[in-house]
Design an enzyme around this catalytic site. Structure first.
Site, mmCIF file in Angstrom:
data_model
loop_
_atom_site.group_PDB
_atom_site.id
_atom_site.type_symbol
_atom_site.label_atom_id
_atom_site.label_comp_id
_atom_site.label_asym_id
_atom_site.label_seq_id
_atom_site.Cartn_x
_atom_site.Cartn_y
_atom_site.Cartn_z
ATOM 1 N N ARG A 185 -7.353 4.024 -1.059
ATOM 2 C CA ARG A 185 -5.993 4.586 -1.110
ATOM 3 C C ARG A 185 -5.275 4.326 -2.427
ATOM 4 N NH1 ARG A 185 -4.080 3.351 5.122
ATOM 5 N NH2 ARG A 185 -5.264 5.094 5.976
ATOM 6 N N GLU B 217 -4.908 10.027 6.998
ATOM 7 C CA GLU B 217 -6.114 10.132 6.186
ATOM 8 C C GLU B 217 -7.200 10.938 6.912
ATOM 9 O OE1 GLU B 217 -6.898 6.584 3.955
ATOM 10 O OE2 GLU B 217 -9.021 6.691 4.401
ATOM 11 N N LEU C 216 4.035 10.308 7.489
ATOM 12 C CA LEU C 216 2.614 10.190 7.202
ATOM 13 C C LEU C 216 1.820 11.397 7.683
ATOM 14 C CD1 LEU C 216 0.349 8.078 6.303
ATOM 15 C CD2 LEU C 216 -0.059 7.870 8.737
ATOM 16 N N GLN D 100 0.823 -1.216 0.000
ATOM 17 C CA GLN D 100 0.000 0.000 0.000
ATOM 18 C C GLN D 100 0.858 1.268 0.000
ATOM 19 O OE1 GLN D 100 -2.832 1.207 3.435
ATOM 20 N NE2 GLN D 100 -4.107 0.811 1.652
ATOM 21 N N ARG E 33 -5.925 -2.253 1.516
ATOM 22 C CA ARG E 33 -6.558 -2.140 2.838
ATOM 23 C C ARG E 33 -7.249 -0.787 2.987
ATOM 24 N NH1 ARG E 33 -5.071 0.451 7.576
ATOM 25 N NH2 ARG E 33 -2.893 0.827 7.058
HETATM 26 C C1 LIG Z 1 2.484 6.042 10.670
HETATM 27 C C2 LIG Z 1 1.408 4.986 10.666
HETATM 28 C C3 LIG Z 1 0.083 5.332 10.931
HETATM 29 C C4 LIG Z 1 -0.923 4.365 10.915
HETATM 30 N N1 LIG Z 1 -2.215 4.735 11.177
HETATM 31 C C5 LIG Z 1 -3.194 3.781 11.213
HETATM 32 C C6 LIG Z 1 -4.539 4.119 11.558
HETATM 33 O O1 LIG Z 1 -4.860 5.259 11.891
HETATM 34 N N2 LIG Z 1 -5.460 3.137 11.553
HETATM 35 C C7 LIG Z 1 -5.161 1.837 11.234
HETATM 36 O O2 LIG Z 1 -6.047 0.982 11.247
HETATM 37 N N3 LIG Z 1 -3.885 1.501 10.911
HETATM 38 C C8 LIG Z 1 -2.901 2.433 10.905
HETATM 39 N N4 LIG Z 1 -1.606 2.064 10.591
HETATM 40 C C9 LIG Z 1 -1.279 0.637 10.462
HETATM 41 C C10 LIG Z 1 -1.245 -0.017 11.841
HETATM 42 O O3 LIG Z 1 -0.772 0.901 12.792
HETATM 43 C C11 LIG Z 1 -0.347 -1.253 11.882
HETATM 44 O O4 LIG Z 1 -0.627 -2.089 10.803
HETATM 45 C C12 LIG Z 1 -0.563 -2.029 13.176
HETATM 46 O O5 LIG Z 1 -0.484 -1.168 14.295
HETATM 47 C C13 LIG Z 1 0.432 -3.160 13.317
HETATM 48 O O6 LIG Z 1 0.298 -3.724 14.592
HETATM 49 P P1 LIG Z 1 1.057 -5.073 14.967
HETATM 50 O O7 LIG Z 1 0.654 -5.387 16.356
HETATM 51 O O8 LIG Z 1 0.793 -6.083 13.912
HETATM 52 O O9 LIG Z 1 2.603 -4.722 14.878
HETATM 53 P P2 LIG Z 1 3.518 -3.558 15.500
HETATM 54 O O10 LIG Z 1 2.756 -2.573 16.272
HETATM 55 O O11 LIG Z 1 4.354 -3.065 14.384
HETATM 56 O O12 LIG Z 1 4.421 -4.346 16.543
HETATM 57 C C14 LIG Z 1 5.398 -5.273 16.146
HETATM 58 C C15 LIG Z 1 6.056 -5.834 17.383
HETATM 59 O O13 LIG Z 1 6.925 -6.893 17.012
HETATM 60 C C16 LIG Z 1 8.151 -6.767 17.699
HETATM 61 N N5 LIG Z 1 9.195 -7.440 16.895
HETATM 62 C C17 LIG Z 1 9.379 -7.360 15.554
HETATM 63 N N6 LIG Z 1 10.439 -8.116 15.197
HETATM 64 C C18 LIG Z 1 10.922 -8.689 16.321
HETATM 65 C C19 LIG Z 1 12.004 -9.562 16.615
HETATM 66 N N7 LIG Z 1 12.829 -10.010 15.657
HETATM 67 N N8 LIG Z 1 12.207 -9.926 17.901
HETATM 68 C C20 LIG Z 1 11.392 -9.457 18.903
HETATM 69 N N9 LIG Z 1 10.361 -8.635 18.672
HETATM 70 C C21 LIG Z 1 10.122 -8.251 17.401
HETATM 71 C C22 LIG Z 1 8.347 -5.283 17.845
HETATM 72 O O14 LIG Z 1 9.231 -5.000 18.904
HETATM 73 C C23 LIG Z 1 6.911 -4.838 18.145
HETATM 74 O O15 LIG Z 1 6.636 -4.972 19.524
HETATM 75 C C24 LIG Z 1 -0.598 3.021 10.612
HETATM 76 C C25 LIG Z 1 0.724 2.671 10.362
HETATM 77 C C26 LIG Z 1 1.716 3.646 10.367
HETATM 78 C C27 LIG Z 1 3.124 3.225 10.032
#
Ligand SMILES: Cc1cc2nc3c(=O)[nH]c(=O)nc-3n(C[C@H](O)[C@H](O)[C@H](O)COP(=O)(O)OP(=O)(O)OC[C@H]3O[C@@H](n4cnc5c(N)ncnc54)[C@H](O)[C@@H]3O)c2cc1C
Length: 559
Positions: free
Chosen positions: A273, A242, A239, A227, A372
């Site tokens: 998007r 939106e 960013l 995306q 998405r």
């Molecule tokens: C700037 C930005 C704004 C966004 N805004 C929105 C929004 O408004 N609404 C929406 O729906 N989505 C939004 N998104 C998307 C959304 O935030 C993410 O897709 C989502 O939060 C991902 O959550 P997660 O729990 O999958 O991973 P993350 O929150 O990325 O967490 C990943 C975790 O894995 C751990 N990790 C990774 N690799 C390892 C390793 N090798 N060893 C140990 N730990 C590891 C990290 O330490 C972390 O704790 C946004 C994304 C960005 C970048």
């Protein structure tokens, strides 16, 4: 030796939601995270989280249809039905846990309209939605006594007799490698944004989880679906949520025209998007841009509104470009933001490998398909984080003791890392990473074609060779050796890049974010299919899989 029933890799929203579930179900549960939990990328989410609430006159079917249309009909409809119908409960549960969502003048939870959706159903906390949610879930984790391995970096999975039985991880503070045995491992390790340059993602979003699963034999699905977010700040790639367009901001070209009139006459700036990013790129390519950007205009919203509802955006625009959004339009352009593809799972987070589960951005359930919708990712993390935990709890209860020979795995991993440290000279991480990531953006951008994609894959292969032959870690120390960690992250990123380029070359049509100028049409006859790739000794093996259609037959997608 460390041992758990359920070990969750990642302490973002998906990981913490899963962790709370695991402890509540009475399992010895832990999360492991390479950064402090509240520094996970979920913390950066600004705009909001979608939920159709019936007391608003909204129905889950409406959200499901918008999601499926947004996905350009590539999402599996049975999975979307689950996400949409569980969304209301999941969001209200967060509210009860303590997330203080913004409210309207009538005192009810406030909503804003996000792209690709017929109605306003995005709940938010100002412009810090992800941060508010993550802090509350972290509090819940502490309250329930969830064990956290903080600043521990997972380097590989322990797999024996076809099943995953733990991880090997580096304690960053001491530099010691440890084996952690677990009856089930749930990957919630986030996205892979940094495979591209620039990206809106935090520097830690390096696709570790995707690569760990791929190496263990699980397939990655629809990896070509990258995306590009329509509004990233000029020069920086940061960013601008939106939420700006959700609250009424316009997009203008250099002639001052609202060019979305041509591309999406009904939805205008709030089309999906992929549609908005392409429309912007066309303006830029055809000479109606402003130094490689177009303009986002918020002036008509007024200063008070901007500062109250979109304060963070104002802060970023002033700080990085010296632009006051109440006075001047701000230059923006499409930028890499999210990976729809990921570890193939079913709606219960199960992968093809016993003992291995996945949820959140690293997983592909698939609810986002080829594009998405904004605010559907936060929803995905909490709905499927919870479901994956539930399923893994059942699995853990069904198996006996974990008899894995974790010490043997630990020894092998120690030797692998030592060999990396022992190399006396060679290529630095940044060199290889930059070349790989700019190559990916050039080859697999908003628009792509056979040539550009082949170029990207060739670059990835070249960088993989260079990495294997000569990656060099200059810092030989133990304590917080980030030099070593960056090198290991790059190893993961190269896997992700290869899977993305492979998926892109497989798909012989245009759909959602995958727009090929040499094959501009969607081809439902041949390509209402997922692309799958497996890592094998002989290289990447590919397959396809039919999309699940329940009640929404694919139709032409217009906004
Ligand atoms: C700037 C930005 C704004 C966004 N805004 C929105 C929004 O408004 N609404 C929406 O729906 N989505 C939004 N998104 C998307 C959304 O935030 C993410 O897709 C989502 O939060 C991902 O959550 P997660 O729990 O999958 O991973 P993350 O929150 O990325 O967490 C990943 C975790 O894995 C751990 N990790 C990774 N690799 C390892 C390793 N090798 N060893 C140990 N730990 C590891 C990290 O330490 C972390 O704790 C946004 C994304 C960005 C970048």
């Amino acid at each position: 030796m460390y041992e758990h029933d359920l070990l969750i890799v990642g302490a973002g929203l998906a990981g913490l939601r899963a962790g709370v579930e695991g402890v509540q179900k009475g399992l010895r549960t832990a999360v492991i995270t390479k950064v402090h939990p509240v520094r996970s990328h979920s913390n950066a989410a600004q705009g909001g989280i979608n939920a159709p609430l019936t007391d608003r006159g909204d129905e889950w079917e409406g959200h499901a249809l918008d999601t499926i249309k947004g996905s350009d009909y590539l999402a599996d409809q049975d999975a979307v039905e689950i996400m949409s119908s569980e969304a209301g409960d999941a969001v209200l549960e967060l509210e009860r846990m303590g997330v203080i969502f913004s409210r309207g003048d009538d005192g009810r939870l406030g909503t804003r309209r996000f792209g690709g959706q017929k109605v306003a159903r995005t709940f938010f906390v100002g412009a810090i939605t992800g941060s508010a949610m993550l802090h509350v879930l972290y509090e819940q984790a502490l309250k329930h006594g969830l064990q956290v391995y903080e600043e521990w970096f997972v380097t590989s999975l322990i797999k024996e007799e076809g099943a995953v039985r733990g991880v090997i991880a580096l304690d960053m503070k001491t530099g010691e490698l440890h084996a952690i045995r677990a009856k089930a491992v749930l990957l919630a390790a986030g996205g892979a944004g940094r495979v591209f340059e620039p990206s809106t993602n935090a520097l830690i979003c390096t696709g570790d989880g995707l690569s760990l699963a791929w190496r263990a034999g699980a397939p990655l699905m629809d990896m070509e679906m990258i995306q590009y977010h329509p509004t990233t700040l000029a020069r920086t790639g940061i960013l601008l949520s939106e939420a700006a367009r959700g609250e009424g901001a316009y997009l203008l070209n250099s002639d001052g025209e609202r060019f979305m009139e041509k591309a999406a006459p009904d939805y205008m700036e709030l089309a999906s998007r992929d549609v908005v990013s392409r429309a912007e790129q066309v303006e830029i390519n055809e000479g109606r841009g402003v130094d490689g950007n177009v303009l986002l205009d918020l002036r008509h919203l007024g200063r008070t509104f901007i500062e109250e509802r979109l304060g963070y955006l104002q802060e970023v625009a002033v700080e990085f470009l010296g632009i006051d959004l109440a006075e001047q339009p701000v230059p923006i352009r499409p930028g890499m933001h999210y990976i729809m593809g990921g570890i193939k799972t079913n709606a219960d987070g199960e992968t093809e490998i016993p003992g291995l589960y996945a949820a959140g951005e690293c997983a592909n359930v698939s609810v986002h398909g080829a594009n998405r919708l904004g605010a559907n990712s936060l929803l995905d993390t909490i709905v499927f984080g919870r479901r994956a935990a539930k399923k893994s709890v059942e699995y853990v209860k069904s198996i006996g003791e974990n008899g894995s020979d974790s010490e043997a795995h630990l020894k092998a991993e120690k030797e692998r890392l030592q060999a990396l440290l022992d190399r006396p000279k060679g290529a630095r991480t940044a060199e290889i990473r930059n070349e790989m990531a700019t190559g990916m953006t050039e080859g697999i951008g908003v628009f792509r074609d056979q040539n550009s994609m082949e170029g990207a894959l060739a670059k990835v292969h070249e960088m993989r060779k260079k990495y294997d032959a000569s990656i060099y870690v200059e810092n030989k120390g133990k304590v917080f050796n980030t030099d070593l960690m960056f090198a290991l992250e790059l190893d993961f990123m190269l896997d992700c890049a290869e899977a993305v380029a492979t998926g892109a070359l497989m798909r012989k049509e245009s759909r959602g974010a995958h727009f090929r100028t040499d094959m501009p049409d969607r081809d439902d006859e041949n390509w209402l299919k997922h692309t799958l790739s497996y890592k094998s000794e002989e290289g990447v093996r590919t397959e396809t899989l039919d999309v699940v259609v329940t009640k929404w037959e694919p139709v032409k997608r217009v906004y």
